[in-house]
Scaffold this active site. Structure first.
Site, short mmCIF file in Angstrom:
data_model
loop_
_atom_site.label_atom_id
_atom_site.label_comp_id
_atom_site.label_asym_id
_atom_site.label_seq_id
_atom_site.Cartn_x
_atom_site.Cartn_y
_atom_site.Cartn_z
CB SER A 1 4.48 -2.26 -17.80
OG SER A 1 2.96 -2.13 -16.44
CB SER B 1 -3.52 0.35 -16.58
OG SER B 1 -3.76 -0.28 -15.92
CB SER C 1 -1.84 3.82 -21.22
OG SER C 1 -2.05 5.64 -21.28
CB CYS D 1 5.45 2.69 -13.10
SG CYS D 1 5.11 0.65 -14.95
CG ASN E 1 5.16 -4.27 -14.24
OD1 ASN E 1 5.41 -5.17 -14.00
ND2 ASN E 1 4.17 -4.00 -13.21
CB SER F 1 -3.52 -0.46 -12.50
OG SER F 1 -2.80 0.55 -12.84
CG HIS G 1 -2.11 -4.90 -13.89
ND1 HIS G 1 -1.05 -6.30 -14.05
CD2 HIS G 1 -1.80 -4.16 -14.36
CE1 HIS G 1 -0.29 -5.94 -14.62
NE2 HIS G 1 -0.33 -4.30 -14.92
CG MET H 1 0.13 -2.46 -11.60
SD MET H 1 -1.67 -3.78 -9.88
CE MET H 1 -2.83 -2.68 -9.25
N GLY H 2 4.22 -3.27 -10.40
CA GLY H 2 5.50 -4.05 -9.79
C GLY H 2 5.26 -3.22 -8.56
#
Length: 393
Positions: free
Chosen positions: A18, A65, A68, A103, A105, A307, A312, A316-317
């Protein structure tokens, strides 16, 4: 009279797969230093939202996603921590900022940002080695420990660590998410219903077997075959199918109600960041989006996650934390897809390649507890200086 733009000190950083705009709390305009509509409006204008065209051309966002995103960093008010980290997921086409989750990431970029911006006492930073940064994740009120590599007294950004979903190698940053499961706050326990597998009724589909877990981020896991997939899908297989996206959103909204995160389906429209929906399947060979061949014998299972309404491009982390946590607990759909049994580490295949994540699960008073989840990411400063926006009205 037309007023000139205002400029705000900011850093544009990649963290994991991200990237987002990072601010020091004290650098924000006074109205944005506290939660509320003024803060949200400023962050949306920085990112370029809401954008009915879905492109965020007039802002720092990149219309996904993963891009942003905004971050606010402050000296920690929490004992035993170095910085407070607040994450805002900015909607692309609607006028709101979702503060309901973390988040994972961008968590990788918090430690390097803290070191580079003077939040860590110089006496703790070695000439060469690793500095431990203790982060208070303010959205979910959890501790993250970041192990930041240092070279010549500064953050080491370059290296040979490769992360699928990121084109170029960089320095490895190890992260520990302490007690990442929900402990009685929003949604209740780690398993909101008390079950590792539930039946979720979704009108468009019928009954679905699901694992709903609050670990890292609230996540709803379903079996790929139950919704007509094989588990090795790439972005275009899902994101170009409006019917499929509507189905996933319905699963997400109905699951959110069952998890206790919302009370009505309409509330899901303003809570796009959480919960996540992911589908799992046993390991099988496939070719990733970069053309890399992923072989069955090198992974434990396949996972695809959505996501902000789209599949994704990697993982996502925070969802990776949920995957590792669920895999560590016998009987969950994630654990069963990985072959069942006890495990503290899994390597799963996602659209861009593979990712390894570990989690240690124990039982306390009959309930499952995740002591910590572990994974590696990388981070890099892309730009630093100021962002400019029209003055708030």
């Amino acid at each position: 009279m037309i007023k000139p733009q205002i400029k705000i000190p900011a850093t544009y950083m990649r963290g994991g797969t991200s990237k987002g705009v990072f601010f020091k709390l004290e650098d924000l305009p006074a109205a944005a230093q506290v939660a509320g509509a003024a803060r949200d409006a400023i962050l949306m204008r920085v990112i370029g939202s809401p954008d009915p065209y879905g492109k965020q051309i007039d802002g720092m966002g990149a219309a996904t996603s993963s891009t942003s995103k905004t971050v606010i960093i402050a000296n920690s008010s929490r004992a035993g921590h170095d910085v407070d980290y607040l994450f805002g997921q900015v909607s692309i086409d609607k006028a709101f900022v979702d503060w309901s989750g973390n988040c994972g990431n961008l968590s990788a970029a918090i430690g390097p940002f803290a070191v580079a911006n003077g939040y860590i006492d110089a006496s703790r930073i070695p000439e060469n080695g690793v500095v431990e940064v203790r982060i208070w994740q303010a959205n979910i009120e959890k501790t993250i420990i970041s192990y930041v590599p240092i070279i010549h007294g500064e953050v080491q950004e370059l290296g040979d660590f490769e992360l699928d979903g990121v084109t170029f190698p960089a320095a490895e940053i190890k992260l520990e998410f302490l007690n990442p499961a929900d402990d009685g706050e929003e949604g209740g326990s780690m398993f909101p219903t008390g079950n590792v597998v539930d039946t979720l009724y979704v009108p468009e589909i019928g009954d679905l077997h699901v694992t709903m877990i609050n670990a890292g981020i609230p996540t709803i896991f379903i079996n790929a075959e139950a919704i007509g997939y094989h588990g090795a899908e790439l972005q275009d297989d899902i994101n170009n199918d409006e019917k499929a996206l509507a189905m996933f959103e319905s699963i997400r909204a109905h699951g959110a109600i069952k998890m206790g995160l919302i009370q009505t389906l309409d509330e899901a429209k303003t809570r796009q960041h959480t919960p996540k929906v992911a589908f799992v399947s046993p390991a099988k060979s496939y070719v990733s989006s970069s053309g890399k061949a992923i072989e069955t014998e090198n992974i434990d299972l396949l996972v695809r996650a959505l996501s902000m309404g789209k599949l994704h491009h990697a993982m996502m982390g925070t969802a990776a934390v949920a995957i590792g946590s669920a895999a560590a607990i016998p009987g969950t759909l994630v654990n069963l897809a990985a072959g069942g049994g006890d495990r503290e580490m899994v390597e799963f295949g996602h659209p861009s390649g593979t990712l390894k994540v570990g989690a240690k699960a124990i039982k306390e008073n009959g309930n499952w507890v995740i002591e910590k989840a572990i994974m590696s990411r990388s981070a890099r400063v892309l730009m630093e200086g100021w962002v400019k926006i029209p003055p708030p009205e």
